[in-house]
Design a protein around this motif. Structure first.
Motif, short mmCIF file in Angstrom:
data_model
loop_
_atom_site.label_atom_id
_atom_site.label_comp_id
_atom_site.label_asym_id
_atom_site.label_seq_id
_atom_site.Cartn_x
_atom_site.Cartn_y
_atom_site.Cartn_z
N VAL A 103 0.84 -1.20 0.00
CA VAL A 103 0.00 0.00 0.00
C VAL A 103 0.88 1.25 0.00
O VAL A 103 0.64 2.20 -0.75
N ARG A 104 1.90 1.25 0.84
CA ARG A 104 2.83 2.37 0.90
C ARG A 104 3.45 2.64 -0.47
O ARG A 104 3.48 3.77 -0.94
N ASP A 105 3.92 1.59 -1.11
CA ASP A 105 4.57 1.74 -2.42
C ASP A 105 3.60 2.23 -3.48
O ASP A 105 3.94 3.07 -4.31
N GLU A 106 2.37 1.73 -3.45
CA GLU A 106 1.38 2.16 -4.44
C GLU A 106 1.02 3.63 -4.24
O GLU A 106 0.89 4.38 -5.21
N CYS A 107 0.89 4.04 -2.99
CA CYS A 107 0.61 5.46 -2.71
C CYS A 107 1.75 6.34 -3.21
O CYS A 107 1.51 7.42 -3.75
#
Length: 143
Positions: free
Chosen positions: A101-105
């Motif tokens: 999720v962090r990377d996608e954000c």
């Protein structure tokens, strides 16, 4: 029905007859231009989405990095329990999910900001082109 026939059905004949137009581009009496000037892009949603993606990235990373310390000592304190292996597996799974999720954000933040900038610049260019066409006044009489 072919694509061309469907196009003509939706948008009208191409032989100079009546055609479909946006309501906001219909001539307004006395302004010499079309529309009421209310068909505008707002960078707000794109800028807000970019900011939200950045905030979510930060809070997700904060949560992810807190998981490990929150589980310190569990293996030692619960030695011999079969649930320790399952707990470790769940911890790893959540760390991976939060990292994704962090990377996608992070990947979304820049492109969303770029769209806001591009749309705002496009609106400025279009607005300026109308100013030149109507002698420097405001487009549509309402800007």
């Amino acid at each position: 029905m072919s694509y061309s026939e469907r196009w003509q059905e939706l948008f009208g004949p191409t032989d100079g007859g009546a055609t479909m137009t946006l309501a906001s581009t219909a001539p307004v009496s006395g302004t010499g231009g079309g529309g009421a000037g209310n068909l505008k892009h707002s960078g707000g949603p794109w800028t807000s989405a970019s900011g939200t993606a950045g905030e979510l990235r930060t809070s997700t990373e904060t949560s992810r990095s807190a998981l490990g310390p929150g589980h310190e000592g569990v293996e030692t304190g619960a030695a011999g329990f079969t649930s320790v292996g399952a707990l470790k597996s769940v911890l790893t799974s959540w760390e991976e999910r939060l990292q994704a999720v962090r990377d996608e954000c992070e990947q979304l933040r820049g492109p969303l900001r770029a769209v806001a900038e591009e749309m705002g610049e496009t609106e400025t260019v279009i607005g300026n082109s109308f100013k030149g066409a109507d002698g420097g006044g405001k487009a549509g009489g309402n800007r």
